[in-house]
Design an enzyme around this catalytic site. Sequence first.
Site, mmCIF file in Angstrom:
data_model
loop_
_atom_site.group_PDB
_atom_site.id
_atom_site.type_symbol
_atom_site.label_atom_id
_atom_site.label_comp_id
_atom_site.label_asym_id
_atom_site.label_seq_id
_atom_site.Cartn_x
_atom_site.Cartn_y
_atom_site.Cartn_z
ATOM 1 N N ARG A 10 0.890 -1.057 -0.175
ATOM 2 C CA ARG A 10 0.009 0.014 -0.159
ATOM 3 C C ARG A 10 0.784 1.400 0.117
ATOM 4 O O ARG A 10 0.427 2.352 0.434
ATOM 5 C CB ARG A 10 -0.982 0.211 1.300
ATOM 6 C CG ARG A 10 -2.034 -1.086 1.259
ATOM 7 C CD ARG A 10 -2.857 -0.964 -0.244
ATOM 8 N NE ARG A 10 -3.965 -2.101 -0.043
ATOM 9 C CZ ARG A 10 -3.967 -2.733 -0.988
ATOM 10 N NH1 ARG A 10 -3.053 -2.464 -2.019
ATOM 11 N NH2 ARG A 10 -4.627 -3.784 -1.057
ATOM 12 N N SER A 11 1.907 1.242 -0.578
ATOM 13 C CA SER A 11 2.996 2.346 -0.721
ATOM 14 C C SER A 11 2.693 3.199 -1.903
ATOM 15 O O SER A 11 3.104 4.575 -1.823
ATOM 16 C CB SER A 11 4.299 1.967 -0.808
ATOM 17 O OG SER A 11 4.412 1.222 -2.020
ATOM 18 N N GLY A 12 1.725 2.912 -2.859
ATOM 19 C CA GLY A 12 1.248 3.601 -4.096
ATOM 20 C C GLY A 12 2.148 3.465 -5.342
ATOM 21 O O GLY A 12 1.959 3.806 -6.121
ATOM 22 N N SER A 15 1.845 0.737 -7.453
ATOM 23 C CA SER A 15 1.081 0.319 -8.554
ATOM 24 C C SER A 15 0.281 1.562 -9.223
ATOM 25 O O SER A 15 0.224 1.584 -10.247
ATOM 26 C CB SER A 15 0.008 -0.699 -8.148
ATOM 27 O OG SER A 15 0.577 -2.090 -7.734
ATOM 28 N N HIS A 33 -7.918 -3.521 -8.594
ATOM 29 C CA HIS A 33 -6.779 -3.152 -9.646
ATOM 30 C C HIS A 33 -7.548 -2.892 -11.124
ATOM 31 O O HIS A 33 -7.323 -2.018 -11.516
ATOM 32 C CB HIS A 33 -5.828 -4.240 -9.748
ATOM 33 C CG HIS A 33 -4.541 -3.862 -8.471
ATOM 34 N ND1 HIS A 33 -3.387 -3.386 -8.941
ATOM 35 C CD2 HIS A 33 -4.530 -4.221 -7.417
ATOM 36 C CE1 HIS A 33 -2.573 -3.288 -7.802
ATOM 37 N NE2 HIS A 33 -3.341 -3.544 -6.915
#
Length: 172
Positions: free
Chosen positions: A10-12, A14, A48
Site C-alpha cells: 500500500r505504498s502507492g 501500482s 486493480h
Amino acid sequence: MRELILGGARSGKSRLAEKLAAESGLKVIYIATSQPLDAEMNERVAHHRARRPDHWGLVEEPVELARVLRDYAAADTCLLVDCLTLWLTNLLMLDDLARLDAEREALLGCIGELPGRVLLVSNETGLGVVPLGELTRRYVDQAGWLHQSLAERCERVTFTVAGLPMLLKGAN
C-alpha cells in the site's frame, strides 16, 4: 526504457506505475502475475481492474513472465508488470529450484533487449527483520537478489513510500 518501481504494501507503487503508463502516450498492456486463489485476492484483483482504463490490454501470466514480455514488447507499447514478488512467490510455490532459476535468468536476459517501455512493480521486503520461516527467508533473499539484478539493468528505479515516489536511479 525500463523502470523498476519498488515499495512496501500500500505504498502507492501500482498507482504510480499506472499513472506513468497512462502518461506514456503508448499502447498499454497490463501483465498481471497474481493467481486469485481466494476471496480476498479476488477483491484485490477487482480493485486493480477498476482503476485501469478499459482500453488497456491485459495478459495474465503467473510464471512465464519473460516469454510474455518478449511476445508483447513493441516500440509503440508500454508493458506494466504487476507484480514481480507475486511472480516470484508463484515460482517458489512450484518448489522447483531449476524452474525458478530458469525463469529468473530468462527475465534478466531479456529485459535489456525489449523495445518500448517496461514498468516493473515489486514489493520491497528487505526493510524489516529477518523472517523466522525457511520459505519466507528464501522469498526475501530471492526478492532482494532479483531487485538488485533488475536495478542494474533498468534505466530508472523508483521507491515509493506513502504514495510519494523517490527516484533512486535515472532522470525524471
